[in-house]
Design a protein around this motif. Structure first.
Motif, mmCIF file in Angstrom:
data_model
loop_
_atom_site.group_PDB
_atom_site.id
_atom_site.type_symbol
_atom_site.label_atom_id
_atom_site.label_comp_id
_atom_site.label_asym_id
_atom_site.label_seq_id
_atom_site.Cartn_x
_atom_site.Cartn_y
_atom_site.Cartn_z
ATOM 1 N N LEU A 18 -10.674 -19.265 8.901
ATOM 2 C CA LEU A 18 -10.575 -20.479 8.082
ATOM 3 C C LEU A 18 -9.322 -21.278 8.425
ATOM 4 O O LEU A 18 -9.349 -22.509 8.438
ATOM 5 C CB LEU A 18 -10.593 -20.135 6.596
ATOM 6 N N LEU A 19 -8.219 -20.599 8.700
ATOM 7 C CA LEU A 19 -6.997 -21.293 9.106
ATOM 8 C C LEU A 19 -7.200 -22.052 10.408
ATOM 9 O O LEU A 19 -6.759 -23.199 10.551
ATOM 10 C CB LEU A 19 -5.842 -20.308 9.254
ATOM 11 N N ILE A 20 -7.865 -21.426 11.367
ATOM 12 C CA ILE A 20 -8.127 -22.083 12.649
ATOM 13 C C ILE A 20 -9.008 -23.309 12.450
ATOM 14 O O ILE A 20 -8.704 -24.401 12.939
ATOM 15 C CB ILE A 20 -8.771 -21.096 13.647
ATOM 16 N N VAL A 112 0.961 -21.178 4.606
ATOM 17 C CA VAL A 112 -0.194 -22.041 4.357
ATOM 18 C C VAL A 112 -0.077 -22.691 2.975
ATOM 19 O O VAL A 112 -0.476 -23.840 2.786
ATOM 20 C CB VAL A 112 -1.535 -21.303 4.556
ATOM 21 N N LEU A 113 0.520 -21.982 2.021
ATOM 22 C CA LEU A 113 0.759 -22.583 0.706
ATOM 23 C C LEU A 113 1.730 -23.763 0.820
ATOM 24 O O LEU A 113 1.506 -24.815 0.211
ATOM 25 C CB LEU A 113 1.296 -21.532 -0.256
ATOM 26 N N GLY A 143 -8.386 -24.660 3.785
ATOM 27 C CA GLY A 143 -6.980 -24.275 3.758
ATOM 28 C C GLY A 143 -6.608 -23.572 2.468
ATOM 29 O O GLY A 143 -5.893 -22.566 2.476
ATOM 30 N N TRP A 144 -7.101 -24.073 1.335
ATOM 31 C CA TRP A 144 -6.813 -23.426 0.052
ATOM 32 C C TRP A 144 -7.502 -22.071 -0.061
ATOM 33 O O TRP A 144 -6.947 -21.135 -0.636
ATOM 34 C CB TRP A 144 -7.200 -24.327 -1.117
ATOM 35 N N VAL A 145 -8.700 -21.948 0.485
ATOM 36 C CA VAL A 145 -9.377 -20.641 0.477
ATOM 37 C C VAL A 145 -8.591 -19.650 1.339
ATOM 38 O O VAL A 145 -8.464 -18.468 0.994
ATOM 39 C CB VAL A 145 -10.840 -20.778 0.946
ATOM 40 N N ALA A 146 -8.021 -20.133 2.446
ATOM 41 C CA ALA A 146 -7.203 -19.270 3.309
ATOM 42 C C ALA A 146 -5.959 -18.782 2.572
ATOM 43 O O ALA A 146 -5.503 -17.656 2.804
ATOM 44 C CB ALA A 146 -6.816 -20.008 4.587
ATOM 45 N N VAL A 147 -5.408 -19.596 1.671
ATOM 46 C CA VAL A 147 -4.263 -19.154 0.856
ATOM 47 C C VAL A 147 -4.658 -17.914 0.059
ATOM 48 O O VAL A 147 -3.951 -16.904 0.051
ATOM 49 C CB VAL A 147 -3.793 -20.274 -0.110
#
Length: 173
Positions: A18-20, A112-113, A143-147
């Protein structure tokens, strides 16, 4: 212990993907301009029919990019060390790989946060005051899900570390 590490590796793997995707795609924000929808990401913005690279060095984009890349690196290194802990790789016995992977996942979560907070704050203050018809889009949501996923990866690895350490501590007394 292995179920915690397996859960942590799963969350970290999905979080890293997800970050990628979030970092690389152009759908952080969508807005309507001159009766057509446009969208932008961290690297370029798109108008109907073509995408144009961001040529301006705007501080909040640069900060968001940097924090996202640092988060990706921390998460990837955490996954590698987490796999080494999972398979009992014997090199690097000087440090506890389970603890190190958990710390790296928390560092990734922190980066990421920070990226999401910087982007959110500036976008809401700038676009919220100037445009009425805009919204955050799916890259931003990823991005928020990756957090959340990197945070739970750190939690899982810290739980595995505690389970691994507790029998040692109780035998030494």
């Amino acid at each position: 212990m292995y179920s915690f590490m397996g859960g942590g590796l799963f969350c970290a793997g999905v979080g890293n993907i997800l970050l990628i995707v979030s970092t690389a795609t152009d759908y952080w924000m969508q807005y309507r301009h001159s009766s057509s929808y446009m969208h932008q990401g961290l690297w370029r913005y798109c108008v109907p029919g073509k995408c144009i690279a961001h040529t301006d060095s705007i501080a909040y984009w640069d900060a968001t990019r940097a924090f996202m890349i640092l988060s990706l690196l921390a998460c990837f290194i955490g996954i590698v060390i987490g796999i080494m802990a999972f398979i009992h790789y014997s090199s690097f016995d000087g440090f506890d790989k389970t603890f190190a992977a958990g710390i790296l996942f928390f560092i990734s979560c922190f980066f990421v946060l920070l990226a999401m907070a910087v982007y959110t704050g500036v976008t809401v203050n700038y676009y919220g005051k100037r445009y009425g018809n805009w919204r955050f889009s799916w890259s931003y949501i990823m991005g928020w899900v990756a957090v959340v996923l990197t945070f739970f990866s750190g939690i899982f690895f810290m739980c595995a570390y505690r389970m691994h350490e507790c029998p040692r501590n109780s035998n030494s007394r």
